[in-house]
Every structure is written in C-alpha cells, then in structure tokens.
Design a protein around this motif. Structure first.
Motif: not given
Length: 187
Positions: A123-133, A150-156, A103-106
């Motif tokens: 692999v699983t990646g999290l990013d809040i930036g639309a351009h990064s995605i 936080e959203a990733f954990l909340a959505q389980k 898991l990579e955060i950001g």
C-alpha cells in the motif's frame, strides 16, 4: 473557518464548461451545491480558493481526542452500505488484494489502506493533512506521503511503478477539475 461566498467568483461546470446550473442544496457553511444543467455534474459553486482550502486542510482530522475521531472514522468505514465496504467486496470478488499494489489518494487516517495491507496488498497512501498522516502512523503504522496527487506525480516517486488499484474515497468533491483528476490517475 467562516467563508464569505459572496466574495468568490462562480465558475462554469468543471466537467463540461457550461455555466447554467440548478441549486441542489446548501452546505453547512452556506455554500451552494449545484448541478450542471448540461452534464448533471454536481459541484460547489463558487469554488473555494487555494488559501481557503489550505486553511481547511491544516486542521482536518484535528481533535482533542484521537479516539473519538477514529471512532467516527471507523463508523463511516464499517457502514455496510458505504463505499469502503463496497470497494472491499468488489475487489475480493475480482481476485482479492494479495500481491496487489494499492494507491489511495486522500487516505485520511489510513483505515482503508490498513485493511488492504492486512489482506496482502502493498500500500501507498497520499494525504495533505498533517493530522491524518499522524493518525495513520499512530493507529495503523502507515507512513503516508504528505503530498497531493499533483505533487506525487511531479516528484516521480513511483515513476516506473504501476498500481493495480487506485482509490480516492470522498475526494472528488474536494477537487476543482474532476476530469483532470481522472486523467492524472489514469496516467
């Protein structure tokens, strides 16, 4: 984006709560980078509010030329003394990436995750930036999740899944409460 730091409130150290600090340097935009006199944690003070952060991340990695952006990112990534290469070497010395869940955060544009996947990781990646995605999909065929931790954990989404390796490069300075971030990662 112009930031008026005089309109923002200073905060105590987000690690230990002490209010005393010394100035380490100033950011490019005039913000103070400070060091807590008690625990030595370095942080931005005053801290940016949520609407400011949202505005900054809305255009993160936005460019008129994706190739130039990716070239700059590749330069950071391939720096032999940088954190990405250090992490790769450390994991390889400790058994490698094969069959590991990463898991990579950001994740940014996904350069590090791409290498992990090439070395056999799931692999699983999290990013809040639309351009990064968008860049991660375009250059590395990665489908990053458009979520904060936080959203990733909340959505389980992966509630029953444990990750073998969790990375968060150049992220902690963007987080108001690093201790809470570390607790969430551990959980």
């Amino acid at each position: 984006m112009s930031i008026d730091y005089t309109s923002l409130s200073e905060i105590p150290c987000p690690v230990c709560g002490v209010t005393a600090y010394s100035i380490v340097t100033k950011r490019f935009d005039g913000g103070k980078i400070v060091r807590c006199t008690a625990c030595q944690h370095i942080y931005l003070n005053p801290v940016l509010n949520d609407s400011m952060l949202d505005a900054i991340y809305a255009d993160y990695h936005l460019s008129n030329d994706d190739a130039i952006t990716m070239s700059r990112i590749d330069g950071w990534y391939t720096n032999p003394d940088g954190p990405y290469q250090h992490a790769l070497m450390l994991v390889e010395r400790c058994g490698g990436f094969a069959a590991k869940r990463v898991l990579e955060i950001g994740s940014g544009p996904g350069r590090f995750l791409h290498t992990c996947r090439e070395r056999g990781a799931q692999v699983t990646g999290l990013d809040i930036g639309a351009h990064s995605i968008r860049l991660a999909k375009k250059y590395f065929d990665l489908d990053l999740l458009p979520l904060s931790l936080e959203a990733f954990l909340a959505q389980k989404i992966f509630a029953d899944t444990k990750f073998d390796l969790v990375f968060a490069f150049e992220l902690i300075e963007h987080v108001r409460y690093p201790g809470e971030l570390m607790r969430m990662i551990h959980d």
